[in-house]
Design a protein around this motif. Structure first.
Motif, mmCIF file in Angstrom:
data_model
loop_
_atom_site.group_PDB
_atom_site.id
_atom_site.type_symbol
_atom_site.label_atom_id
_atom_site.label_comp_id
_atom_site.label_asym_id
_atom_site.label_seq_id
_atom_site.Cartn_x
_atom_site.Cartn_y
_atom_site.Cartn_z
ATOM 1 N N LEU A 157 58.858 -5.206 -4.862
ATOM 2 C CA LEU A 157 59.796 -6.276 -4.554
ATOM 3 C C LEU A 157 60.027 -6.333 -3.052
ATOM 4 O O LEU A 157 60.288 -5.308 -2.409
ATOM 5 N N HIS A 158 59.921 -7.550 -2.518
ATOM 6 C CA HIS A 158 60.170 -7.773 -1.095
ATOM 7 C C HIS A 158 61.271 -8.805 -0.948
ATOM 8 O O HIS A 158 61.431 -9.688 -1.790
ATOM 9 N N THR A 159 61.999 -8.701 0.163
ATOM 10 C CA THR A 159 62.994 -9.731 0.439
ATOM 11 C C THR A 159 62.285 -11.054 0.622
ATOM 12 O O THR A 159 61.071 -11.103 0.886
ATOM 13 N N VAL A 160 63.046 -12.140 0.464
ATOM 14 C CA VAL A 160 62.424 -13.471 0.501
ATOM 15 C C VAL A 160 61.689 -13.709 1.810
ATOM 16 O O VAL A 160 60.635 -14.370 1.838
ATOM 17 N N ILE A 169 61.538 -14.029 -8.172
ATOM 18 C CA ILE A 169 62.343 -13.747 -9.360
ATOM 19 C C ILE A 169 63.781 -13.467 -8.937
ATOM 20 O O ILE A 169 64.040 -13.057 -7.798
ATOM 21 N N LEU A 170 64.688 -13.722 -9.865
ATOM 22 C CA LEU A 170 66.097 -13.376 -9.676
ATOM 23 C C LEU A 170 66.374 -12.155 -10.539
ATOM 24 O O LEU A 170 66.170 -12.192 -11.763
ATOM 25 N N VAL A 171 66.810 -11.065 -9.924
ATOM 26 C CA VAL A 171 67.086 -9.831 -10.668
ATOM 27 C C VAL A 171 68.425 -9.995 -11.380
ATOM 28 O O VAL A 171 69.455 -10.230 -10.747
ATOM 29 N N SER A 172 68.398 -9.866 -12.715
ATOM 30 C CA SER A 172 69.608 -10.070 -13.507
ATOM 31 C C SER A 172 70.188 -8.773 -14.056
ATOM 32 O O SER A 172 71.353 -8.740 -14.460
ATOM 33 N N GLU A 173 69.384 -7.692 -14.078
ATOM 34 C CA GLU A 173 69.907 -6.433 -14.610
ATOM 35 C C GLU A 173 69.046 -5.268 -14.137
ATOM 36 O O GLU A 173 67.836 -5.413 -13.950
ATOM 37 N N VAL A 174 69.684 -4.109 -13.915
ATOM 38 C CA VAL A 174 68.995 -2.860 -13.616
ATOM 39 C C VAL A 174 69.421 -1.855 -14.681
ATOM 40 O O VAL A 174 70.623 -1.628 -14.880
ATOM 41 N N THR A 175 68.469 -1.270 -15.391
ATOM 42 C CA THR A 175 68.787 -0.362 -16.498
ATOM 43 C C THR A 175 69.134 1.032 -15.983
ATOM 44 O O THR A 175 68.946 1.350 -14.799
ATOM 45 N N GLU A 176 69.583 1.891 -16.895
ATOM 46 C CA GLU A 176 69.976 3.247 -16.537
ATOM 47 C C GLU A 176 68.788 4.095 -16.086
ATOM 48 O O GLU A 176 68.958 5.093 -15.406
ATOM 49 N N ASP A 177 67.566 3.708 -16.482
ATOM 50 C CA ASP A 177 66.388 4.471 -16.043
ATOM 51 C C ASP A 177 65.665 3.788 -14.883
ATOM 52 O O ASP A 177 64.493 4.056 -14.621
ATOM 53 N N LEU A 224 69.829 -4.959 -5.593
ATOM 54 C CA LEU A 224 68.985 -5.907 -6.331
ATOM 55 C C LEU A 224 69.753 -6.955 -7.146
ATOM 56 O O LEU A 224 69.291 -8.106 -7.250
ATOM 57 N N LEU A 225 70.839 -6.578 -7.784
ATOM 58 C CA LEU A 225 71.484 -7.474 -8.758
ATOM 59 C C LEU A 225 71.854 -8.830 -8.168
ATOM 60 O O LEU A 225 72.413 -8.915 -7.071
ATOM 61 N N ASP A 226 71.480 -9.870 -8.950
ATOM 62 C CA ASP A 226 71.833 -11.260 -8.635
ATOM 63 C C ASP A 226 71.243 -11.730 -7.305
ATOM 64 O O ASP A 226 71.777 -12.641 -6.666
ATOM 65 N N GLN A 227 70.127 -11.132 -6.892
ATOM 66 C CA GLN A 227 69.461 -11.551 -5.667
ATOM 67 C C GLN A 227 68.025 -11.957 -5.976
ATOM 68 O O GLN A 227 67.422 -11.497 -6.948
ATOM 69 N N THR A 228 67.493 -12.804 -5.110
ATOM 70 C CA THR A 228 66.135 -13.310 -5.306
ATOM 71 C C THR A 228 65.164 -12.517 -4.428
ATOM 72 O O THR A 228 65.444 -12.251 -3.247
ATOM 73 N N PHE A 229 64.012 -12.141 -5.024
ATOM 74 C CA PHE A 229 62.992 -11.367 -4.312
ATOM 75 C C PHE A 229 61.623 -11.955 -4.582
ATOM 76 O O PHE A 229 61.406 -12.659 -5.583
ATOM 77 N N ASN A 230 60.695 -11.619 -3.678
ATOM 78 C CA ASN A 230 59.285 -11.923 -3.900
ATOM 79 C C ASN A 230 58.672 -10.725 -4.613
ATOM 80 O O ASN A 230 58.713 -9.599 -4.119
ATOM 81 N N MET A 231 58.108 -10.999 -5.790
ATOM 82 C CA MET A 231 57.562 -9.916 -6.604
ATOM 83 C C MET A 231 56.046 -10.002 -6.641
ATOM 84 O O MET A 231 55.477 -11.092 -6.769
ATOM 85 N N ASN A 232 55.401 -8.835 -6.537
ATOM 86 C CA ASN A 232 53.943 -8.767 -6.711
ATOM 87 C C ASN A 232 53.644 -7.759 -7.812
ATOM 88 O O ASN A 232 54.133 -6.624 -7.795
ATOM 89 N N VAL A 233 52.847 -8.182 -8.782
ATOM 90 C CA VAL A 233 52.446 -7.283 -9.865
ATOM 91 C C VAL A 233 51.314 -6.400 -9.355
ATOM 92 O O VAL A 233 50.239 -6.892 -8.980
#
Length: 904
Positions: free
Chosen positions: A836-839, A682-690, A815-824
């Motif tokens: 979230l892990h680096t690529v 996934i590409l992280v596009s935003e991090v919220t205040e919480d 995180l912002l605007d970077q690609t990571f490997n995500m596991n649910v």
């Protein structure tokens, strides 16, 4: 002319009279004093002169038609223009059986009046008889000879009319003149509204019926005169009225139609329209079949007839004006059309009231369902909407034009119910109205396309549309152009496959419907808030469709036995709400499955709204467990959370305790599952205040780029008008970002001139002015938001405001605007928790932040995450020992042990 009979002359005495008509150049009919009895008509031929004989048409007895003698028409016309309708003095010289011979003077004084015979002789239009001893006449004749006038002219023999006595193709003649005025002379009056006209200069004689009116019929006696005893009441009076004003007058005729061998048209005299005058005097009535053809329009005719009715003049002496039972406040109103009942009936919502109204004075397409013997012709399974020719087209025309729109309604009349023998209304009371949208009378539009016909009324029936004449004109045009029902050769047919209740058919269709994705349809019937009957044009089928992913409140129902089953709270309100939204609207459906009764289950969109989500948002439904497997599950869950928070309808008594119990059970189940690892980039596009994260799947990147291209191209081609769109909470819209580009967004709050929006494809939030908001085209609303919200598993931000802000800042930096490997890792209460892990899969982002003393580890964890939690705790211990960031003043977890689940 024949020689005058030798009878004793009358005394040298002049009588006065009015010239009614001219028979030829030397003979007139005068209304004046009779020999004995009441005033009568007298035929007076000029003495001492002979006029050329005028031609006559073939008689009913079989006598052949005759031609004019040279200059016969000129002589008659000269005399007609000179004396018809004027006062004359006449002196009878000799008498015969059918006419009298004498001298006619134009004027009131014998000393100054003009001698008619002398004037004719001066123009060379009569010849003096051989035995004439009248010196002035003989001198006048000699002067005419010398000047070669009239019959003495060298070309006199050529002055003979070629008369068309009978027109073979009446329609062709009407089309030739195309409504243009034609000069003519009225030759005969048959009754008050029918005349014979000689059209000039082509000398075509026609019988003309006045458009739009009818006078009582005139019957003739043995002498060929109107007989008051044999004729209808007021017939002779109407006959005299027309004859005294038009006979042998030069008029303008407008041919407007033809009826058998007669023509239908208007007669315009310099003093006015004779038809209008007849109506005003109560000597004629308007007739619907031809009033629509009146060139100048029927309005003046109707007004004249109304004036006569109000005065109760002649034909209207027993007229009783209808008593209206419609209150003034109910006569005109504006409402929203929510249903098309039939080709002539609609349901309009006025305020909170629903009114069924009928379009005045029209009839929808119908099918005669009985033979001449009275046997029914309709087969089993007959469906009027699809099986009656043009009924579907009429319904569709109205549906596309007015459904969901506001219309102006004028109530014209209320048609009383007609009771059956049993006392129940066989035909219920009808409120008949004129309905207008955008200045267009929809009844007239239907009739003009041949999708309805106009009701014919008796002349004294005033219960009709206020725009009845416009309807008649529209029907006349439709008939001439063979539109709709008037085209007998081309009748539409609709072969529709009705699958409702047929399990075998439904099973056969299910795979193709599932493969088709979204299908366009029309809602034919709304049975409940979540149950519909939908017509699918592409598949030419009708099916029962149930909304998926929700449990909707039930409305009151009447069972087949007649028992009424009371609905749940808000059930009836839900049904009305859904009907208003969807009834006969174009919708999109997506079929997912089918139940055992053959009902298709899936999702439905109307005006770009997912109805399942909308009903949950409005508190009419709750989320069903099947929604969790659907791609719309998150939307339904969010809508339910919003409805719960607002305590809308079914959630009015919601406290939250129920969800806490469910969450506890869900958490217990999640924490005891085995951990599974399946990475998605996934590409992280935003991090919220919480500290939550919005991410877009990398594999969705091309689709997102295409969507953005389409959105911007749409707005370049059709730029929106700033401020025209009125945003509403939860609606999807288009909004500008700081880069001045358009993006998809959801309205979260509207406050004055500002709007709070969430950019659904990236997760950014912003407050922007209304001028930067626009309506989002429906085609761009169908794709689900590309940005999804995630929580970092096993970690949280500290409560300290300064440390919390520092943690969010570092999260954004990393995180912002970077690609990571995500596991649910797990899901709880609708939220998704991930790692979230680096690529290169070298670093766990959350673990690194814990190790830097920016995040805290949650100790509440099940066995499946025990190993992961152990690594996190070790990282946290390193941060504590190094007194990094949140641990700079020591171990803050000691006082907050319960918060992290310690001691439980």
């Amino acid at each position: 002319m024949a020689a005058e009979p030798t009878q004793q002359q009358t005394p040298d005495q002049y009588f006065k009279g009015i010239v009614k008509s001219v028979l030829d150049g030397g003979c007139v009919v005068i209304r004046g004093p009779p020999r004995n009895g009441p005033p009568a008509e007298r035929v007076i031929a000029l003495t001492n002169v002979d006029a050329p004989r005028i031609g006559r048409r073939q008689t009913a007895s079989g006598a052949a038609a005759t031609e004019d003698e040279p200059c016969a028409w000129e002589a008659r016309e000269f005399l007609r223009k000179m004396v018809v309708g004027r006062s004359v003095m006449f002196r009878v010289v000799n008498q015969a059986t059918t006419r009298e011979y004498g001298v006619i003077l134009l004027g009131d004084n014998p000393a100054t009046a003009a001698d008619v015979a002398l004037a004719l002789a001066e123009e060379g239009l009569v010849k003096c008889r051989d035995n004439c001893s009248d010196a002035p006449l003989l001198e006048a004749q000699e002067r005419a000879k010398g000047a070669k006038k009239g019959v003495w002219a060298d070309d006199a023999s050529t002055k003979v009319r070629k008369v068309t006595w009978d027109v073979e193709n009446t329609r062709e003649l009407v089309e030739r003149f195309k409504g243009k005025p034609i000069t003519g002379v009225i030759e005969h009056v048959r009754d008050g509204s029918t005349v014979r006209v000689m059209l000039l200069p082509d000398f075509i004689q026609i019988t003309l019926m006045l458009s739009g009116v009818r006078c009582p019929s005139t019957k003739l006696d043995a002498q060929g005169k109107p007989d008051a005893k044999l004729s209808e009441e007021y017939a002779c009076e109407a006959h005299f009225f027309t004859e005294s004003r038009l006979l042998q007058r030069e008029v303008e005729v407008i041919l407007e139609s033809s009826n058998n061998n007669n023509f239908v048209g208007s007669v315009m005299h310099p003093n006015g329209n004779i038809a209008e005058a007849l109506l005003k005097e109560g000597m004629a009535k308007c007739v619907d079949w031809s009033i629509a053809k009146v060139t100048a329009g029927p309005e003046k005719y109707r007004a004249a007839e109304k004036a006569a009715k109000d005065r109760r003049a002649r034909l209207w002496k027993n007229y009783k004006a209808p008593v209206s039972n419609i209150a003034d406040k109910d006569r005109e109103f504006t409402g929203k059309v929510v249903e098309i009942v039939n080709g002539d009936a609609i349901v309009v919502k006025v305020g909170k009231e629903f009114k069924k109204i009928h379009l005045a004075s029209i009839k929808p397409p119908k099918l005669e369902d009985k033979t001449e013997d009275g046997n029914r012709t309709r087969q089993k399974g007959f469906r009027p909407l699809y099986d009656i020719p043009f009924m579907f087209e009429a319904r569709e025309f109205l549906r596309k034009k007015v459904i969901g729109h506001n219309v102006q309604v004028t109530v014209d009349y209320v048609q009383a119910a007609r009771p059956a023998q049993g006392g129940d209304p066989d035909f219920p009371e009808k409120t008949c109205c004129t309905v207008v949208i955008g200045g267009v009378n929809i009844a007239e539009a239907l009739v003009s396309k041949g999708l309805a016909t106009v009701v014919r009324y008796a002349a004294d029936n005033d219960q009709r549309s206020s725009r009845y004449d416009e309807l008649m004109q529209a029907e006349d045009k439709a008939i001439k152009s063979l539109k709709g029902m008037h085209d007998k050769k081309n009748k539409p047919s609709h072969k529709v496959n009705d699958m409702t209740g047929n399990l075998t058919k439904c099973k056969t269709f299910l795979p193709s419907l599932q493969r088709a994705g979204k299908l366009t349809g029309v809602v034919e019937f709304v049975a409940s808030g979540s149950r519909f009957r939908v017509y699918i044009p592409k598949e030419t089928c009708v099916l029962t469709f149930l909304l998926g992913g929700i449990s909707c409140v039930r409305s009151t129902r009447t069972m087949p036995s007649g028992d009424v089953q009371k609905g749940e709270p808000f059930g009836d309100e839900c049904l009305l709400h859904v009907k208003e939204m969807t009834m006969q609207r174009e919708v999109e459906i997506e079929v997912e499955s089918m139940d055992k009764a053959g009902n298709f289950i899936g999702y439905l969109w109307v005006d770009g709204k997912n109805l399942s989500v909308h009903l949950v948002q409005e508190g009419f439904a709750s989320m069903h467990f099947t929604a969790e497997k659907s791609q719309y599950g998150n939307m339904i869950q969010n809508a339910q959370d919003s409805a719960k928070a607002a305590k809308t309808r079914i959630w009015a008594n919601y406290t939250g305790e129920e969800d806490k119990e469910e969450d506890a059970q869900d958490e217990k189940e999640v924490l005891n599952e085995e951990r599974k690892v399946s990475y998605e980039q996934i590409l992280v596009s935003e991090v919220t205040e919480d500290g939550k994260v919005y991410g877009c799947s990398v594999k969705d990147g091309p689709a997102l780029e295409k969507l953005m291209d389409n959105l911007r191209e749409e707005f370049r081609t059709n730029p929106p008008l700033a401020g025209a769109y009125q945003p509403r909470k939860i609606e999807m819209c288009a909004a500008k970002f700081v880069d001045n580009q358009w993006y998809r967004a959801k309205v979260e709050k509207v406050s004055g001139g500002d709007v709070n929006v969430l950019y659904v494809d990236y997760g950014n939030r912003a407050t922007i002015p209304r001028t930067n908001i626009a309506a989002l085209p429906a085609t761009l609303q169908q794709q689900q938001p590309f940005a999804r919200l995630y929580n970092l598993a096993l970690v949280s931000l500290p409560d300290d405001e300064e440390m919390r802000s520092l943690g969010v800042t570092e999260l954004r930096n990393d995180l912002l605007d970077q690609t990571f490997n995500m596991n649910v890792e797990y899901r709880l209460s609708g939220d998704t928790y991930v790692t979230l892990h680096t690529v290169e899969k070298k670093f766990d982002v959350a673990k690194c932040l814990v190790e830097d003393g920016l995040l805290m580890v949650d100790r509440k964890v099940g066995r499946k995450l025990a190993s992961l939690q152990k690594d996190y705790m070790e990282a946290q211990e390193k941060a504590k020992k190094a007194h990094l960031n949140i641990w700079r003043y020591g171990d803050i977890s000691a006082d907050d042990a319960k918060e992290f689940g310690a001691g439980k």
